[in-house]
Design an enzyme around this catalytic site. Sequence first.
Site, PDB file in Angstrom:
ATOM      1  CE1 TYR A 140      -3.057  -2.925  -0.023  1.00 18.81           C
ATOM      2  CE2 TYR A 140      -3.719  -2.422   2.217  1.00 18.81           C
ATOM      3  CZ  TYR A 140      -3.839  -3.181   1.074  1.00 18.81           C
ATOM      4  OH  TYR A 140      -4.764  -4.207   1.031  1.00 18.81           O
ATOM      5  CE  LYS A 191       1.611 -17.223  -2.325  1.00 14.50           C
ATOM      6  NZ  LYS A 191       1.069 -18.609  -2.541  1.00 14.50           N
ATOM      7  CG  ASP A 224      -1.339 -20.076  -0.702  1.00 18.69           C
ATOM      8  OD1 ASP A 224      -0.512 -20.079   0.230  1.00 18.69           O
ATOM      9  OD2 ASP A 224      -1.098 -20.559  -1.824  1.00 18.69           O
ATOM     10  CG  ASP A 248      -6.831  -4.938   3.947  1.00 17.12           C
ATOM     11  OD1 ASP A 248      -7.837  -5.086   4.664  1.00 17.12           O
ATOM     12  OD2 ASP A 248      -6.778  -4.125   3.011  1.00 17.12           O
ATOM     13  CG  ASP A 252     -11.699  -7.632   6.040  1.00 11.06           C
ATOM     14  OD1 ASP A 252     -11.142  -7.024   6.978  1.00 11.06           O
ATOM     15  OD2 ASP A 252     -12.371  -7.054   5.178  1.00 11.06           O
TER      16      ASP A 252
HETATM   17 MG    MG Z   1      -9.903  -4.312   5.100  1.00  9.97          MG
END
Ligand code: MG
Length: 364
Positions: A140, A191, A224, A248, A252
């Site tokens: 980001y 990863k 993953d 992020d 969630d």
């Molecule tokens: Mg979020």
Amino acid sequence: MKLLVLPGDGVGPEVTAEALRILRWFAEHRGLTLEVTERGFGLVNWERHGTLMPDETWARIEEAEAILFGAVGSLDQQAVIPPEERRKGSLLRMRKGLDLYANIRPIRLPEALLEASPLKPRVARGADFVILRELTAGMYFGTPRGVETLPDGTRRGVNTHSYTEGEIARAIRFACRLARERRGHVTSVDKANVMEAGALWREVAGRVAREEFPDVTLENMLADNCAIQIARDPRRFDVIVTDNLFGDLLSDAGGAILGSLGMLPSASVNDRGQALYEPVHGSAPDIAGEGIANPLGAILSAALLLRWSAKQPEDAAMLERAVDRALDAGARTADIAAPGEPAVSTSGMGDAVLRELSLLQGEA
Ligand code: MG
Ligand code: NAI
């Protein structure tokens, strides 16, 4: 404690008002010293001041010890406010500007909400872990970034996933310190199989844990696979530490265990003793103004504030206990109510938690 309250947009003001009522209860009954300042954030600032971030508000943000934040974001804003102005008033600027690199997201399923979880009770019961998301680097923030037009006239979008050893090490240290206060287990997620930055993440994580935290066990997991394990066997986790992007997504996914975004708190802290507390959810424009939003994400963020900024772990635990007891007693906002079950309003949930706090205080 100097507390800056930034209610923000949408349901932000509705849920922060309840969290603030709770903190005032601790000021009145448990000796918490609070000096509260409130400022607009988001669309209200645009309407009132013609800018999303007045200089005076930014100065308050920089000097605050603790910030209680609601949520930001609205369709109007996206339509009318120029991108440059949006960056000035963005949450990313606050995170980066204050160097709030450690984003703490506890995910704990209260027994009373077992039925609200989309997972089977035998899988979900007792789920209790923390995701430590690195918040100031990675995808980001990395450069180069942008959209460029290629010689053939088509466009290419670019973002850069970048981590220095120092940025990785401080996130791992934070996670290991958290684990020491819990069950002593850290899962570092990357990863490493396909990303060079991921391989570096794994190498630094291993070194920091081995050299500085011999009492903490470190496990490495591919991102993953982690997404699957969160849904399959959430109880295997104690502290998950990962980068900004994976954090992020995985937080969630973890949040889904509780069945509603409205339940989840977060804290973002730096090494200078400053912290930002906010529920994980956004401004929820679909239910804003109706007084039905779940304030528990904001209220549990206030519990994190009691633990991290006020350094009152007993008060934090007392508040978390009061939330559990309010749920045990049947208080449900619409998002966590079973079909046909009556729902309380936002302030009704605040009342239920305050009632339990008074009872707990009386029992002590
Ligand atoms: Mg979020
Ligand atoms: P959202 O989190 O606002 O809402 C997603 C869904 O969850 C909606 O159905 C909403 O009604 C429900 N929900 C959220 N909070 C709730 C609560 N406290 N009680 C009951 N139900 C709740 O995410 P969405 O819809 O993707 O985004 C809406 C706006 O919020 C956008 O402008 C987005 O950019 C912004 N946003 C801001 C965040 C922040 O301030 N940290 C985080 C996420 C989104």
